[in-house]
Design a protein around this motif. Structure first.
Motif, PDB file in Angstrom:
ATOM      1  N   ALA A  20       9.744 -20.396   3.952  1.00  0.00           N
ATOM      2  CA  ALA A  20       9.666 -18.936   3.994  1.00  0.00           C
ATOM      3  C   ALA A  20       9.957 -18.345   2.625  1.00  0.00           C
ATOM      4  O   ALA A  20       9.314 -17.397   2.184  1.00  0.00           O
ATOM      5  N   SER A  21      10.969 -18.935   1.940  1.00  0.00           N
ATOM      6  CA  SER A  21      11.298 -18.444   0.600  1.00  0.00           C
ATOM      7  C   SER A  21      10.144 -18.654  -0.351  1.00  0.00           C
ATOM      8  O   SER A  21       9.819 -17.788  -1.168  1.00  0.00           O
ATOM      9  N   ALA A  22       9.498 -19.827  -0.260  1.00  0.00           N
ATOM     10  CA  ALA A  22       8.370 -20.108  -1.156  1.00  0.00           C
ATOM     11  C   ALA A  22       7.205 -19.180  -0.873  1.00  0.00           C
ATOM     12  O   ALA A  22       6.445 -18.822  -1.767  1.00  0.00           O
ATOM     13  N   ALA A  23       7.073 -18.790   0.417  1.00  0.00           N
ATOM     14  CA  ALA A  23       5.946 -17.937   0.790  1.00  0.00           C
ATOM     15  C   ALA A  23       6.124 -16.518   0.288  1.00  0.00           C
ATOM     16  O   ALA A  23       5.162 -15.805   0.062  1.00  0.00           O
ATOM     17  N   ALA A  24       7.387 -16.090   0.161  1.00  0.00           N
ATOM     18  CA  ALA A  24       7.635 -14.725  -0.301  1.00  0.00           C
ATOM     19  C   ALA A  24       7.261 -14.618  -1.777  1.00  0.00           C
ATOM     20  O   ALA A  24       7.662 -15.448  -2.579  1.00  0.00           O
ATOM     21  N   GLN A  25       6.504 -13.617  -2.115  1.00  0.00           N
ATOM     22  CA  GLN A  25       6.007 -13.484  -3.479  1.00  0.00           C
ATOM     23  C   GLN A  25       6.825 -12.471  -4.255  1.00  0.00           C
ATOM     24  O   GLN A  25       6.925 -11.321  -3.865  1.00  0.00           O
ATOM     25  N   ASP A  26       7.407 -12.922  -5.374  1.00  0.00           N
ATOM     26  CA  ASP A  26       8.027 -11.984  -6.291  1.00  0.00           C
ATOM     27  C   ASP A  26       6.945 -11.095  -6.897  1.00  0.00           C
ATOM     28  O   ASP A  26       5.802 -11.510  -7.051  1.00  0.00           O
ATOM     29  N   VAL A  27       7.320  -9.887  -7.275  1.00  0.00           N
ATOM     30  CA  VAL A  27       6.434  -9.013  -8.047  1.00  0.00           C
ATOM     31  C   VAL A  27       7.148  -8.789  -9.376  1.00  0.00           C
ATOM     32  O   VAL A  27       8.049  -7.961  -9.478  1.00  0.00           O
ATOM     33  N   LEU A  28       6.758  -9.560 -10.378  1.00  0.00           N
ATOM     34  CA  LEU A  28       7.490  -9.632 -11.639  1.00  0.00           C
ATOM     35  C   LEU A  28       6.806  -8.877 -12.769  1.00  0.00           C
ATOM     36  O   LEU A  28       7.392  -8.744 -13.853  1.00  0.00           O
ATOM     37  N   THR A  29       5.605  -8.385 -12.516  1.00  0.00           N
ATOM     38  CA  THR A  29       4.850  -7.708 -13.566  1.00  0.00           C
ATOM     39  C   THR A  29       3.930  -6.673 -12.938  1.00  0.00           C
ATOM     40  O   THR A  29       3.691  -6.708 -11.723  1.00  0.00           O
ATOM     41  N   TRP A  30       3.420  -5.771 -13.762  1.00  0.00           N
ATOM     42  CA  TRP A  30       2.553  -4.712 -13.248  1.00  0.00           C
ATOM     43  C   TRP A  30       1.315  -5.310 -12.569  1.00  0.00           C
ATOM     44  O   TRP A  30       0.651  -6.185 -13.108  1.00  0.00           O
ATOM     45  N   HIS A  31       1.021  -4.827 -11.365  1.00  0.00           N
ATOM     46  CA  HIS A  31      -0.142  -5.240 -10.576  1.00  0.00           C
ATOM     47  C   HIS A  31      -0.135  -6.734 -10.260  1.00  0.00           C
ATOM     48  O   HIS A  31      -1.185  -7.372 -10.174  1.00  0.00           O
ATOM     49  N   GLN A  39      -3.077  -7.814  -6.302  1.00  0.00           N
ATOM     50  CA  GLN A  39      -3.072  -8.372  -4.954  1.00  0.00           C
ATOM     51  C   GLN A  39      -1.831  -9.233  -4.695  1.00  0.00           C
ATOM     52  O   GLN A  39      -1.424 -10.029  -5.531  1.00  0.00           O
ATOM     53  N   ASN A  40      -1.227  -9.025  -3.529  1.00  0.00           N
ATOM     54  CA  ASN A  40      -0.168  -9.877  -3.005  1.00  0.00           C
ATOM     55  C   ASN A  40      -0.767 -10.616  -1.811  1.00  0.00           C
ATOM     56  O   ASN A  40      -1.023 -10.006  -0.765  1.00  0.00           O
ATOM     57  N   ALA A 444      -2.280  -9.020   1.608  1.00  0.00           N
ATOM     58  CA  ALA A 444      -3.021  -9.871   2.542  1.00  0.00           C
ATOM     59  C   ALA A 444      -2.229 -11.141   2.781  1.00  0.00           C
ATOM     60  O   ALA A 444      -1.364 -11.526   1.981  1.00  0.00           O
ATOM     61  N   ASN A 445      -2.532 -11.804   3.882  1.00  0.00           N
ATOM     62  CA  ASN A 445      -2.001 -13.124   4.176  1.00  0.00           C
ATOM     63  C   ASN A 445      -3.119 -14.122   3.897  1.00  0.00           C
ATOM     64  O   ASN A 445      -3.923 -14.427   4.770  1.00  0.00           O
ATOM     65  N   GLY A 446      -3.189 -14.575   2.656  1.00  0.00           N
ATOM     66  CA  GLY A 446      -4.338 -15.366   2.241  1.00  0.00           C
ATOM     67  C   GLY A 446      -5.574 -14.487   2.235  1.00  0.00           C
ATOM     68  O   GLY A 446      -5.625 -13.464   1.553  1.00  0.00           O
ATOM     69  N   HIS A 448      -6.636 -13.137   5.119  1.00  0.00           N
ATOM     70  CA  HIS A 448      -6.537 -12.400   6.382  1.00  0.00           C
ATOM     71  C   HIS A 448      -5.678 -11.147   6.227  1.00  0.00           C
ATOM     72  O   HIS A 448      -4.838 -11.046   5.339  1.00  0.00           O
ATOM     73  N   ASP A 449      -5.874 -10.203   7.131  1.00  0.00           N
ATOM     74  CA  ASP A 449      -5.077  -8.976   7.195  1.00  0.00           C
ATOM     75  C   ASP A 449      -5.009  -8.272   5.843  1.00  0.00           C
ATOM     76  O   ASP A 449      -3.937  -7.827   5.408  1.00  0.00           O
ATOM     77  N   ALA A 450      -6.157  -8.165   5.203  1.00  0.00           N
ATOM     78  CA  ALA A 450      -6.211  -7.528   3.885  1.00  0.00           C
ATOM     79  C   ALA A 450      -6.167  -6.010   4.026  1.00  0.00           C
ATOM     80  O   ALA A 450      -7.007  -5.411   4.704  1.00  0.00           O
ATOM     81  N   ILE A 451      -5.186  -5.411   3.378  1.00  0.00           N
ATOM     82  CA  ILE A 451      -4.987  -3.954   3.411  1.00  0.00           C
ATOM     83  C   ILE A 451      -5.004  -3.426   1.989  1.00  0.00           C
ATOM     84  O   ILE A 451      -4.351  -3.982   1.102  1.00  0.00           O
ATOM     85  N   LEU A 452      -5.755  -2.372   1.774  1.00  0.00           N
ATOM     86  CA  LEU A 452      -5.781  -1.714   0.476  1.00  0.00           C
ATOM     87  C   LEU A 452      -4.937  -0.455   0.545  1.00  0.00           C
ATOM     88  O   LEU A 452      -5.118   0.380   1.425  1.00  0.00           O
ATOM     89  N   TRP A 453      -3.999  -0.336  -0.416  1.00  0.00           N
ATOM     90  CA  TRP A 453      -3.058   0.769  -0.463  1.00  0.00           C
ATOM     91  C   TRP A 453      -3.349   1.642  -1.671  1.00  0.00           C
ATOM     92  O   TRP A 453      -3.654   1.153  -2.757  1.00  0.00           O
ATOM     93  N   ALA A 454      -3.227   2.956  -1.501  1.00  0.00           N
ATOM     94  CA  ALA A 454      -3.440   3.877  -2.611  1.00  0.00           C
ATOM     95  C   ALA A 454      -2.634   5.152  -2.358  1.00  0.00           C
ATOM     96  O   ALA A 454      -2.458   5.581  -1.212  1.00  0.00           O
ATOM     97  N   VAL A 455      -2.167   5.756  -3.452  1.00  0.00           N
ATOM     98  CA  VAL A 455      -1.398   6.999  -3.361  1.00  0.00           C
ATOM     99  C   VAL A 455      -2.266   8.154  -3.841  1.00  0.00           C
ATOM    100  O   VAL A 455      -2.834   8.108  -4.934  1.00  0.00           O
ATOM    101  N   GLU A 456      -2.386   9.155  -3.002  1.00  0.00           N
ATOM    102  CA  GLU A 456      -3.114  10.374  -3.345  1.00  0.00           C
ATOM    103  C   GLU A 456      -2.115  11.394  -3.890  1.00  0.00           C
ATOM    104  O   GLU A 456      -1.231  11.858  -3.163  1.00  0.00           O
ATOM    105  N   ASN A 457      -2.262  11.721  -5.158  1.00  0.00           N
ATOM    106  CA  ASN A 457      -1.379  12.710  -5.765  1.00  0.00           C
ATOM    107  C   ASN A 457      -2.000  14.089  -5.572  1.00  0.00           C
ATOM    108  O   ASN A 457      -2.786  14.547  -6.396  1.00  0.00           O
ATOM    109  N   VAL A 458      -1.632  14.736  -4.482  1.00  0.00           N
ATOM    110  CA  VAL A 458      -2.224  16.027  -4.143  1.00  0.00           C
ATOM    111  C   VAL A 458      -1.977  17.028  -5.252  1.00  0.00           C
ATOM    112  O   VAL A 458      -2.847  17.811  -5.623  1.00  0.00           O
TER     113      VAL A 458
END
Length: 526
Positions: A20-31, A39-40, A444-446, A448-458
């Motif tokens: 489980a620890s190996a599966a968790a992905q650090d986010v160490l840099t931009w994007h 992508q994660n 995404a999980n590999g 599968h379950d790919a979700i695209l996220w975006a922030v709308e700055n109104v």
């Protein structure tokens, strides 16, 4: 027998925990990576089924002391003194602060201000691009092997002198490392020396092969300035190289709307240079005769701790685009995975777009250089791929798809076929993203379950009439299918404040983190 069974169960539990620890992905840099794909691919909690207004929403907002323009970073199961292993969120602010926070509760582990004696964060240098103060704008970078986070901070002392410093800080305590911080100065043949007051570190930091790369932009278009890249050894903070991309000209900043320089597996760096001097007279190798690469897509060699331009692409109408502020450097580069064409030939490509509405795909082996008769030697150009003028075309990539959201336009999904980008979007959102567009991210999980996220700055200008920013989630394979947005829940339950121009959503371990004008909003499965 019982001891044997207990030992076997303990071994199994340890193995499952390690997996489980190996599966968790650090986010160490931009994007997420040096290719800047955004992508994660190890996200197992957030799915196409549970990301909706009934089962997903705002968990809490962490208040900090300034604007959060940098993307938050994430370290999984970091050992914190007297706390044990924790998931840690690192948040930088324009008030020159860096926070280490519990990523699951918001609890503060440590908080430091990166200022010298009798210093404050910088004023906005009479420029509204980063305002009302300038502290830490660029997304830092983390070296997990050394438990170190690298940060560039701008400040102003009591005598009115401006400082730019590179800090290396211990992840567990925030203590300075390697004798830091170091003052940032540089010189280059033919160019004026680097003047800290004239520059902002806007593009994210890059850690590549043991070196930290910083890239520099101006405050608005306040001359004099040039396009600087300055490198430091990650273990000593000694400056190892400096490159000026307009040494005999002017302007040519590297801002990329906050996107970091990208790098390929061969150790080359890619930047997109803003409007500035370009020498249309070429030498025998097809390079600008005086070494000025304004408004160009540039490949930089980093071998042997040196920086040099290895290749480039410049559009044929560079002079006209320079004259109308149509700079390529408003966008950010993305290094694509290797692709095969219909004949089985493998291509190594890099992609980017700027204010001229075109998407440029360059062959990393031969980018195309400059041809006054037309863009004849670039690998592929999608002319007018966007429909409205935009100022921050930052892409994301997932599974043969490229995503862009330009100003006053929908978020579009382009698909690759036989190593070429199909000209018409495969899908697009119903929502329109106003100024300055959006920087999408993918979970995404590999595959599968790919979700695209975006922030709308109104309305990212903080005033009493401003509307809250909106977090959107879409099915990454069909952007017409919106899964969730933060306006859907009743009574404004998921509203999280005013957005920033630089906002890049970060996804880790079942949560989505979004920087705001005074904190970080945390979304997840309550």
């Amino acid at each position: 027998m019982k001891l044997t069974l207990y030992a076997a169960l303990a071994t199994l539990v340890f193995a499952l925990s390690a997996a489980a620890s190996a599966a968790a992905q650090d986010v160490l840099t931009w994007h997420n990576d040096n290719a800047r794909t955004g992508q994660n691919l190890t996200e197992r909690s957030l799915t196409l089924q549970n990301v909706n207004a009934k089962t997903f929403g705002k968990l809490f907002v962490i208040q900090v002391d300034g604007k959060v323009d940098a993307e938050p970073l994430y370290v999984h199961q970091l050992e914190i003194p007297n706390q044990g292993p924790r998931n840690v969120l690192f948040v930088a602010t324009e008030h020159d602060s860096l926070y280490a926070l519990d990523a699951d509760t918001g609890k503060e582990f440590w908080h430091i201000r990166l200022l010298g004696s009798e210093e404050t964060s910088s004023d906005n240098r009479n420029c509204g691009q980063i305002t009302p103060e300038i502290g830490i704008t660029a997304t830092p970078v983390i070296d997990r092997r050394q438990d170190t986070i690298y940060v560039v901070a701008m400040s102003k002392d009591s005598q009115g002198r401006y400082r730019q410093r590179l800090h290396a800080l211990n992840l567990q305590t925030g203590a300075e490392k390697f004798g830091g911080p170091v003052e940032i100065h540089a010189e280059f043949p033919g160019a004026n020396a680097f003047d800290p007051k004239q520059y902002a570190e806007r593009a994210a930091l890059l850690l590549l092969n043991g070196a930290i790369y910083t890239t520099w932009t101006s405050h608005c278009d306040h001359n004099p300035y040039n396009g600087w890249i300055i490198a430091y050894n990650a273990r000593t903070l000694k400056q190892t190289a400096a490159l000026n991309l307009t040494p005999n000209g002017e302007e040519g900043a590297i801002w990329q709307s906050g996107a970091g320089p990208a790098s390929d597996p061969q150790g080359n760096m890619y930047v997109m240079v803003a409007n500035g001097t370009f020498d249309t007279a070429l030498n025998s190798n097809g390079f600008p005769s005086r070494g000025d690469f304004g408004n160009s897509f540039v490949k930089i060699s980093t071998s042997n701790e040196r920086l040099s331009v290895a290749d480039y692409f410049t559009m044929f109408n560079v002079a006209a685009e320079n004259a109308t502020d149509g700079d390529l450097g408003s966008g950010g580069p993305l290094v694509l995975p290797e692709m095969k064409d219909a004949s089985g030939r493998t291509w190594r490509l890099v992609v980017g777009a700027g204010k001229d509405l075109n998407i440029y795909l360059a062959n990393r082996v031969a980018m195309g250089k400059f041809n006054p008769r037309g863009n004849l030697d670039i690998y592929q150009e999608l002319s007018q791929a966007m429909k409205h003028n935009f100022s921050r075309p930052i892409p994301a990539y997932f599974n043969g798809r490229l995503y862009y959201a330009s100003t006053d336009d929908t978020l579009r999904e382009f698909r690759f076929q036989n190593a070429r980008l199909l000209p018409e979007p495969a899908s697009h959102t119903a929502s329109i993203f106003g100024y300055p567009g959006a920087t999408p991210s993918v979970s995404a999980n590999g595959s599968h379950d790919a979700i695209l996220w975006a922030v709308e700055n109104v309305n990212f200008w903080a005033n009493e009439n401003a509307k809250p920013a909106v977090l959107h989630a879409y099915a990454a394979t069909d952007l017409s299918r919106e899964l969730y947005n933060s306006n859907q829940a009743p009574s404004g339950r998921d509203h999280f404040g005013i957005g920033n121009k630089f906002t890049t959503p970060m996804i880790a371990n079942g949560k989505v983190y979004v920087g705001t004008t005074d904190g970080v909003a945390v979304f997840g499965l309550p």
